[in-house]
Scaffold this active site. Structure first.
Site, mmCIF file in Angstrom:
data_model
loop_
_atom_site.group_PDB
_atom_site.id
_atom_site.type_symbol
_atom_site.label_atom_id
_atom_site.label_comp_id
_atom_site.label_asym_id
_atom_site.label_seq_id
_atom_site.Cartn_x
_atom_site.Cartn_y
_atom_site.Cartn_z
ATOM 1 N N LEU A 33 4.418 -73.573 -51.074
ATOM 2 C CA LEU A 33 3.746 -74.252 -52.100
ATOM 3 C C LEU A 33 2.327 -73.999 -51.837
ATOM 4 O O LEU A 33 1.649 -73.932 -50.946
ATOM 5 C CB LEU A 33 3.946 -75.829 -52.319
ATOM 6 C CG LEU A 33 5.311 -76.130 -52.629
ATOM 7 C CD1 LEU A 33 5.329 -77.694 -52.772
ATOM 8 C CD2 LEU A 33 5.900 -75.590 -53.537
ATOM 9 N N HIS A 34 1.543 -73.857 -53.216
ATOM 10 C CA HIS A 34 0.035 -73.713 -53.118
ATOM 11 C C HIS A 34 -0.386 -74.314 -54.450
ATOM 12 O O HIS A 34 0.139 -74.988 -55.305
ATOM 13 C CB HIS A 34 -0.342 -72.134 -53.396
ATOM 14 C CG HIS A 34 0.522 -71.615 -54.517
ATOM 15 N ND1 HIS A 34 0.298 -71.438 -55.617
ATOM 16 C CD2 HIS A 34 1.469 -70.446 -54.244
ATOM 17 C CE1 HIS A 34 1.232 -70.807 -56.580
ATOM 18 N NE2 HIS A 34 1.861 -70.274 -55.547
ATOM 19 N N GLY A 36 -1.219 -73.329 -57.313
ATOM 20 C CA GLY A 36 -0.566 -73.128 -58.568
ATOM 21 C C GLY A 36 0.859 -74.064 -58.958
ATOM 22 O O GLY A 36 0.844 -74.633 -59.750
ATOM 23 N N HIS A 37 1.422 -74.011 -57.789
ATOM 24 C CA HIS A 37 2.608 -75.189 -57.945
ATOM 25 C C HIS A 37 2.076 -76.490 -58.236
ATOM 26 O O HIS A 37 2.808 -77.414 -58.986
ATOM 27 C CB HIS A 37 3.339 -75.233 -56.406
ATOM 28 C CG HIS A 37 4.122 -73.903 -56.359
ATOM 29 N ND1 HIS A 37 3.687 -72.952 -55.169
ATOM 30 C CD2 HIS A 37 5.260 -73.412 -56.836
ATOM 31 C CE1 HIS A 37 4.408 -72.055 -55.214
ATOM 32 N NE2 HIS A 37 5.256 -72.158 -56.154
ATOM 33 N N GLN A 61 18.735 -64.165 -56.320
ATOM 34 C CA GLN A 61 17.676 -63.425 -57.253
ATOM 35 C C GLN A 61 16.644 -62.595 -56.343
ATOM 36 O O GLN A 61 15.889 -62.090 -56.733
ATOM 37 C CB GLN A 61 16.643 -64.351 -57.531
ATOM 38 C CG GLN A 61 15.675 -65.227 -56.881
ATOM 39 C CD GLN A 61 15.023 -66.457 -57.537
ATOM 40 O OE1 GLN A 61 15.691 -67.619 -57.844
ATOM 41 N NE2 GLN A 61 13.739 -66.180 -57.658
ATOM 42 N N ASP A 152 4.837 -66.072 -64.289
ATOM 43 C CA ASP A 152 6.354 -65.418 -64.306
ATOM 44 C C ASP A 152 6.726 -65.477 -65.840
ATOM 45 O O ASP A 152 7.707 -66.429 -66.022
ATOM 46 C CB ASP A 152 7.203 -66.029 -63.315
ATOM 47 C CG ASP A 152 6.910 -65.862 -61.812
ATOM 48 O OD1 ASP A 152 6.901 -65.030 -61.472
ATOM 49 O OD2 ASP A 152 6.462 -66.724 -61.162
ATOM 50 N N SER A 188 2.664 -67.396 -53.622
ATOM 51 C CA SER A 188 3.147 -67.382 -52.320
ATOM 52 C C SER A 188 3.040 -66.269 -51.632
ATOM 53 O O SER A 188 2.647 -66.006 -50.432
ATOM 54 C CB SER A 188 4.574 -68.009 -52.401
ATOM 55 O OG SER A 188 4.612 -69.381 -52.771
#
EC number: 6.3.2.1
Length: 285
Positions: A33-34, A36-37, A61, A152, A188
């Site tokens: 996690l960063h 952005g999350h 995926q 995304d 990430s």
């Protein structure tokens, strides 16, 4: 803070929360996690009474086993960050067996062509894996809302299409891209870049900003050639694809049409690290 590893226990907790009329929000992640999350978590906390973060590196995926192997796994640090963000968060950290059973494989989906372009074209089976894990998380957690980042963007549109196809009662919320100071979209994968590479990677966003500027006066073909030329001359970055596409269909643009909205998409390599980014384009003519 509660950490759930078993879906039956989480289901029971969600059922109890819903019986108290609480709105349930889900932020699906693969960990590492960063900020952005955390921006997704922050938005979920503003809109929901109980927020659940799933942390699961989904094997179905990844079309490249080496990429799956190298994907960072930092669960203890992730939990620490989330506890700082809000100690009332719930975390779901299942094993692959817990979610998939003995048969760890992807379902087959038809997303009306959204899965066949850009990321789908370059990552075989990727969106079948995304669709499979998102559908399973939705079925287990039954959230009212789920939060996805626009970095995304193709994935976001595919998840929206999944809801259309399955009828699952989940509202999909798209959240703005969070960027580092140099403009690089937070990811990430950025942690695999050294300081020099991280700075050079800001070229991706700088290119997108210029594309947005050119889009007002230049043709899609001109912009395509310009971007390819910019990357061809770059010493560090290698372009995998650049496309200007319709926001809804993700079909590559031939010419601008009034009433349509467009985004520009880039995938590029910095050494062995693959980065993606996109930007909404001004459609005024």
């Amino acid at each position: 803070m509660q950490v759930f590893k078993e879906k039956t226990l989480l289901k029971a907790a969600v059922k109890a929360a819903k019986s108290n009329a609480k709105i349930i929000g889900l932020v699906p992640t693969m960990g590492a996690l960063h900020q952005g999350h955390l921006s997704l978590v922050k938005q979920a906390l503003q809109e929901c009474d109980q927020v659940i973060i799933s942390i699961f590196v989904n094997p179905t995926q990844f079309d490249n086993p080496a990429d799956l192997e190298k994907y960072p796994r930092t669960l203890e640090e992730d939990i620490r960050l989330l506890k700082q963000a809000d100690p009332e968060l719930w975390i779901f950290t299942p094993t692959a067996k817990e979610l998939y059973g003995e048969n760890i494989s992807a379902e087959q989906f038809n997303f009306d062509g959204l899965e066949q372009v850009m990321e789908g074209k370059h990552r075989n089976g990727h969106f079948d894996g995304v669709g499979t894990i998102v559908k399973r998380l939705f079925e287990v957690i039954t959230p009212h809302k789920a939060f996805f980042g626009e970095k995304d963007f193709q994935q976001l549109q595919i998840v929206r299409k999944l809801i259309d196809k399955t009828g699952l009662p989940v509202e999909i919320v798209g959240c703005p891209i969070l960027r580092e100071e140099n403009g690089l979209a937070r990811s990430s994968r950025n942690e695999r870049l050294n300081t020099f590479e991280r700075e050079e990677a800001s070229f991706i966003y700088k290119t997108l900003l210029k594309v947005n500027e050119l889009f007002g006066t230049k043709s899609a073909e001109y912009i395509q050639n310009w971007v390819e030329g910019q990357f061809k001359n770059h010493q560090v970055l290698k372009l995998e694809y650049f496309e200007i596409a319709n926001t809804q269909t993700l079909e590559k643009i031939n010419r601008k049409r009034k009433g349509n909205t467009y985004r520009a998409f880039i995938a590029a390599y910095v050494g062995e690290v693959r980065l993606i980014d996109n930007i909404a384009l001004n459609n005024e003519e």
